[in-house]
Design an enzyme around this catalytic site. Structure first.
Site, mmCIF file in Angstrom:
data_model
loop_
_atom_site.group_PDB
_atom_site.id
_atom_site.type_symbol
_atom_site.label_atom_id
_atom_site.label_comp_id
_atom_site.label_asym_id
_atom_site.label_seq_id
_atom_site.Cartn_x
_atom_site.Cartn_y
_atom_site.Cartn_z
ATOM 1 N N HIS A 138 7.808 2.592 -4.078
ATOM 2 C CA HIS A 138 6.744 2.995 -5.690
ATOM 3 C C HIS A 138 7.453 3.860 -6.229
ATOM 4 O O HIS A 138 7.606 4.172 -7.493
ATOM 5 C CB HIS A 138 5.237 3.429 -5.081
ATOM 6 C CG HIS A 138 4.704 2.696 -4.148
ATOM 7 N ND1 HIS A 138 4.176 2.483 -2.194
ATOM 8 C CD2 HIS A 138 3.810 1.288 -4.812
ATOM 9 C CE1 HIS A 138 3.040 1.637 -2.232
ATOM 10 N NE2 HIS A 138 3.343 1.096 -3.604
ATOM 11 N N ARG A 143 0.176 2.256 9.584
ATOM 12 C CA ARG A 143 -0.134 0.752 8.795
ATOM 13 C C ARG A 143 0.734 -0.219 9.936
ATOM 14 O O ARG A 143 -0.202 -1.030 10.183
ATOM 15 C CB ARG A 143 0.178 0.431 7.189
ATOM 16 C CG ARG A 143 -0.477 1.199 6.187
ATOM 17 C CD ARG A 143 1.339 1.042 4.934
ATOM 18 N NE ARG A 143 0.576 -0.379 4.895
ATOM 19 C CZ ARG A 143 1.621 -1.316 3.672
ATOM 20 N NH1 ARG A 143 2.411 0.382 2.921
ATOM 21 N NH2 ARG A 143 1.401 -1.607 2.960
ATOM 22 N N LYS A 148 5.154 -9.117 5.503
ATOM 23 C CA LYS A 148 5.793 -8.318 4.767
ATOM 24 C C LYS A 148 6.562 -7.100 5.748
ATOM 25 O O LYS A 148 5.810 -6.621 6.805
ATOM 26 C CB LYS A 148 4.852 -7.903 4.108
ATOM 27 C CG LYS A 148 3.366 -6.971 3.769
ATOM 28 C CD LYS A 148 2.979 -7.091 2.894
ATOM 29 C CE LYS A 148 1.703 -6.163 3.623
ATOM 30 N NZ LYS A 148 0.548 -5.280 2.222
ATOM 31 N N HIS A 149 7.591 -6.401 5.274
ATOM 32 C CA HIS A 149 7.862 -6.548 3.960
ATOM 33 C C HIS A 149 9.854 -7.077 4.399
ATOM 34 O O HIS A 149 10.374 -6.288 4.974
ATOM 35 C CB HIS A 149 8.371 -5.139 3.794
ATOM 36 C CG HIS A 149 6.541 -4.859 2.863
ATOM 37 N ND1 HIS A 149 5.695 -3.733 3.791
ATOM 38 C CD2 HIS A 149 5.976 -4.572 1.583
ATOM 39 C CE1 HIS A 149 4.670 -3.736 3.499
ATOM 40 N NE2 HIS A 149 4.556 -3.660 1.816
ATOM 41 N N ASP A 160 -4.522 -7.078 -1.436
ATOM 42 C CA ASP A 160 -4.129 -5.851 -0.303
ATOM 43 C C ASP A 160 -4.840 -5.493 0.246
ATOM 44 O O ASP A 160 -5.472 -4.376 0.427
ATOM 45 C CB ASP A 160 -2.610 -5.318 -0.656
ATOM 46 C CG ASP A 160 -1.781 -4.898 -0.721
ATOM 47 O OD1 ASP A 160 -1.641 -5.677 0.312
ATOM 48 O OD2 ASP A 160 -0.817 -4.461 -1.824
ATOM 49 N N ASP A 181 7.442 -7.656 -3.697
ATOM 50 C CA ASP A 181 6.666 -6.883 -3.575
ATOM 51 C C ASP A 181 6.436 -6.905 -4.858
ATOM 52 O O ASP A 181 7.623 -7.253 -5.964
ATOM 53 C CB ASP A 181 7.041 -5.980 -2.774
ATOM 54 C CG ASP A 181 5.927 -4.945 -2.630
ATOM 55 O OD1 ASP A 181 4.712 -4.805 -2.859
ATOM 56 O OD2 ASP A 181 6.033 -3.983 -1.281
ATOM 57 N N ARG A 211 -8.871 -2.427 -0.860
ATOM 58 C CA ARG A 211 -9.625 -2.641 -2.129
ATOM 59 C C ARG A 211 -10.424 -2.530 -2.289
ATOM 60 O O ARG A 211 -11.021 -2.625 -3.068
ATOM 61 C CB ARG A 211 -9.025 -3.935 -3.002
ATOM 62 C CG ARG A 211 -6.645 -3.645 -2.327
ATOM 63 C CD ARG A 211 -6.057 -2.836 -3.001
ATOM 64 N NE ARG A 211 -4.608 -2.687 -3.144
ATOM 65 C CZ ARG A 211 -3.832 -1.285 -2.597
ATOM 66 N NH1 ARG A 211 -4.295 -0.421 -2.593
ATOM 67 N NH2 ARG A 211 -2.626 -1.708 -2.954
#
Length: 339
Positions: free
Chosen positions: A182, A139, A169-170, A63, A251, A71
């Site tokens: 999440h 984002r 995505k998504h 990601d 996801d 990351r």
């Protein structure tokens, strides 16, 4: 081959992981910050995954959007802005914003490819909605579908030039979410007509090599199952109305938006029509149970996987990362100049 993408515990494969992955033969792997200590270490890790399976074309993913979703971070890796930076530039100079997004993605892709990474879960095509939860927020590539699609296309093109497959995505759209998937499952009550706004960028980029579902409940389409677990949403909306025929991933199946155990969710996702289940947290008990319960990858999913990985060798061109980033910054500076 197991239709799953698994995470790794640390900066090198453990003996248990080596034995398990060799036998399970997952479709691919996902990397997080815990796996990325230095460029040298990371390249050794990705090389070890390829050696384990004896194939150069392997789905090794990350990601890496830029901004808060990154990351690989400075000072060992390059800084990349969040999607909002290109949104702001688009408001004053659309063509420049598209070119900046392409240059940024090309440079990002070169860095990923150098690390042995073949897939980036980027770009998000979620249309930003005022008042929605900040899980998407900065984002997003914009508030308007055509703009999001144009910038998303540039990102896919830039990554492909570096030999990296992008992932839209998504699906079918996360922009209306009022909660963080999440932590809990959002319920979207928008009408079919309103949801055309959300799916428009995905329809425009339906030829993307890889797509990812979102864990949202769309009451207009399925009152019982979130998109990831909904046969109706996957068949009628993602494969049907959107027209996406690429490799469809879930996801992260471990998110708290979904109920049931991770192996149960994984079974349901494959049964609903997802090609591959994404499981990020390297929990050996979860991964083992998934392998026990999931069928082998379907013939069609294997074809889609092979097609997606063709981006890693069929479209690559040379590029100078420093030069690309300098040109990107020159274009992004137009926003400051116009202020």
């Amino acid at each position: 081959m197991t239709p799953a993408i698994f995470g790794l515990a640390g900066t090198a494969l453990t003996p248990d992981e080596t034995a398990f992955f060799k036998e399970a033969d997952p479709a691919g792997y996902i990397l997080f910050g815990r796996n990325c200590e230095t460029p040298e270490q990371l390249r050794i890790l990705t090389d070890s995954l390829r050696a384990l399976h004896g194939r150069d074309r392997l789905l090794i993913s990350i990601d890496q959007e830029g901004g808060r979703v990154a990351r690989l971070r400075p000072p060992l890796w390059s800084p990349f802005p969040a999607g909002e930076a290109f949104d702001h530039l688009y408001q004053i100079a659309p063509a420049s914003a598209i070119e900046a997004a392409r240059l940024n993605a090309f440079a990002m892709g070169l860095e990923l490819a150098e690390m042995g990474i073949s897939v980036d879960y980027h770009p998000p095509l979620d249309v930003r909605q005022e008042g929605a939860h900040d899980v998407i927020g900065d984002r997003a590539l914009g508030h308007e579908p055509k703009q999001v699609a144009a910038l998303g296309r540039a990102i896919l093109d830039g990554l492909a030039r570096a030999g990296v497959a992008g992932c839209i995505k998504h699906m079918p759209g996360h922009g209306r979410s009022m909660t963080d998937t999440h932590k809990e499952m959002p319920t979207v009550t928008a009408t079919a007509a309103e949801l055309e706004w959300d799916i428009a960028p995905f329809r425009a980029l339906s030829d993307a090599p890889i797509g990812m579902t979102g864990h949202l409940l769309f009451t207009e389409w399925d009152t019982d199952n979130p998109a990831t677990l909904s046969k109706t949403v996957i068949k009628d909306i993602i494969r049907g109305s959107i027209g996406f025929d690429g490799l469809l991933l879930t996801d992260d199946i471990d998110m708290e938006a979904l109920s049931g155990t991770v192996p149960e969710r994984s079974e349901r996702a494959i049964a609903a029509g997802c090609d591959i289940v994404l499981n990020c947290w390297a929990k050996m008990d979860h991964m083992t149970q998934m392998v026990e319960r999931l069928p082998s990858i379907s013939e069609r999913a294997a074809e889609r996987l092979d097609c997606a990985l063709s981006y890693t060798d069929d479209r690559r061109v040379s590029g100078d990362k420093a030069e690309l980033l300098a040109k990107r910054d020159e274009l992004l500076d137009l926003v400051k100049a116009a202020a």
